[in-house]
Write a protein that holds these residues in place. Structure first.
Motif, PDB file in Angstrom:
ATOM      1  N   UNK A  28       0.836  -1.206   0.000  1.00  0.00           N
ATOM      2  CA  UNK A  28       0.000   0.000   0.000  1.00  0.00           C
ATOM      3  C   UNK A  28       0.869   1.254   0.000  1.00  0.00           C
ATOM      4  N   UNK A  29       1.972   1.211   0.706  1.00  0.00           N
ATOM      5  CA  UNK A  29       2.891   2.354   0.719  1.00  0.00           C
ATOM      6  C   UNK A  29       3.462   2.573  -0.678  1.00  0.00           C
ATOM      7  N   UNK A  30       3.820   1.494  -1.358  1.00  0.00           N
ATOM      8  CA  UNK A  30       4.387   1.608  -2.711  1.00  0.00           C
ATOM      9  C   UNK A  30       3.361   2.141  -3.704  1.00  0.00           C
ATOM     10  N   UNK A  31       2.091   1.793  -3.512  1.00  0.00           N
ATOM     11  CA  UNK A  31       1.046   2.256  -4.436  1.00  0.00           C
ATOM     12  C   UNK A  31       0.837   3.753  -4.323  1.00  0.00           C
ATOM     13  N   UNK A  33      -0.328   4.991  -0.734  1.00  0.00           N
ATOM     14  CA  UNK A  33      -0.626   5.182   0.677  1.00  0.00           C
ATOM     15  C   UNK A  33      -2.020   5.682   0.984  1.00  0.00           C
ATOM     16  N   UNK A  34      -2.900   5.746  -0.003  1.00  0.00           N
ATOM     17  CA  UNK A  34      -4.240   6.297   0.198  1.00  0.00           C
ATOM     18  C   UNK A  34      -5.074   5.490   1.191  1.00  0.00           C
ATOM     19  N   UNK A  35      -4.911   4.183   1.192  1.00  0.00           N
ATOM     20  CA  UNK A  35      -5.694   3.316   2.086  1.00  0.00           C
ATOM     21  C   UNK A  35      -4.897   2.884   3.310  1.00  0.00           C
ATOM     22  N   UNK A  81       8.478   3.196   7.173  1.00  0.00           N
ATOM     23  CA  UNK A  81       8.566   3.162   5.706  1.00  0.00           C
ATOM     24  C   UNK A  81       7.599   4.180   5.077  1.00  0.00           C
ATOM     25  N   UNK A  82       6.413   4.263   5.646  1.00  0.00           N
ATOM     26  CA  UNK A  82       5.407   5.214   5.151  1.00  0.00           C
ATOM     27  C   UNK A  82       5.948   6.642   5.240  1.00  0.00           C
ATOM     28  N   UNK A  83       6.480   6.977   6.406  1.00  0.00           N
ATOM     29  CA  UNK A  83       7.025   8.326   6.605  1.00  0.00           C
ATOM     30  C   UNK A  83       8.154   8.624   5.623  1.00  0.00           C
TER      31      UNK A  83
END
Length: 120
Positions: A28-31, A33-35, A81-83
């Motif tokens: 999801x982070x690679x896509x 991160x919307x969800x 990772x998200x940050x």
């Protein structure tokens, strides 16, 4: 060793369903991160449901401690990772949110003599 591999290798097989889906969070982070926030909430719910179920069984505190610690680390690593990837700062919000979750409160109450898990 990479955390994702270590995480999978050290999972307790009978509880596989309740583990955080670390790979899904990373995808999801690679896509974009919307969800991501919704996925984090679902993973937290899964951990809290596990704690409700496990209270009814006589399970070793060492296994529960290992399970909770690895899941917490998976969540934290995914937030990190998200940050980094999306130039955000969710760590503080994460800590504020997690400290009120059932699984975290349960983990804090476990005597530390059972916490022999080696972190990566």
């Amino acid at each position: 060793m990479k955390f994702g591999k270590y995480f999978i290798e050290n999972q307790i097989k009978k509880w596989l369903f309740f583990y955080v889906d670390y790979d899904k969070l990373k995808m999801e982070i690679k896509n974009d991160g919307a969800k991501y926030d919704k996925l984090i909430d679902l993973e937290l719910k899964k951990l809290n449901d596990f704690i409700e179920l496990i209270k009814n069984y006589d399970e070793s505190d060492e296994n529960i401690c290992k399970f909770l610690l690895f899941n917490y680390m998976a969540l934290f690593k995914s937030i990190k990772k998200y940050d980094k990837r999306l130039c955000k700062n969710k760590k503080l919000d994460f800590f504020k949110k997690v400290k009120n979750e059932k699984f975290f409160k349960y983990y804090i109450k476990i005597p530390r003599r059972f916490n022999k898990t080696r972190l990566v």
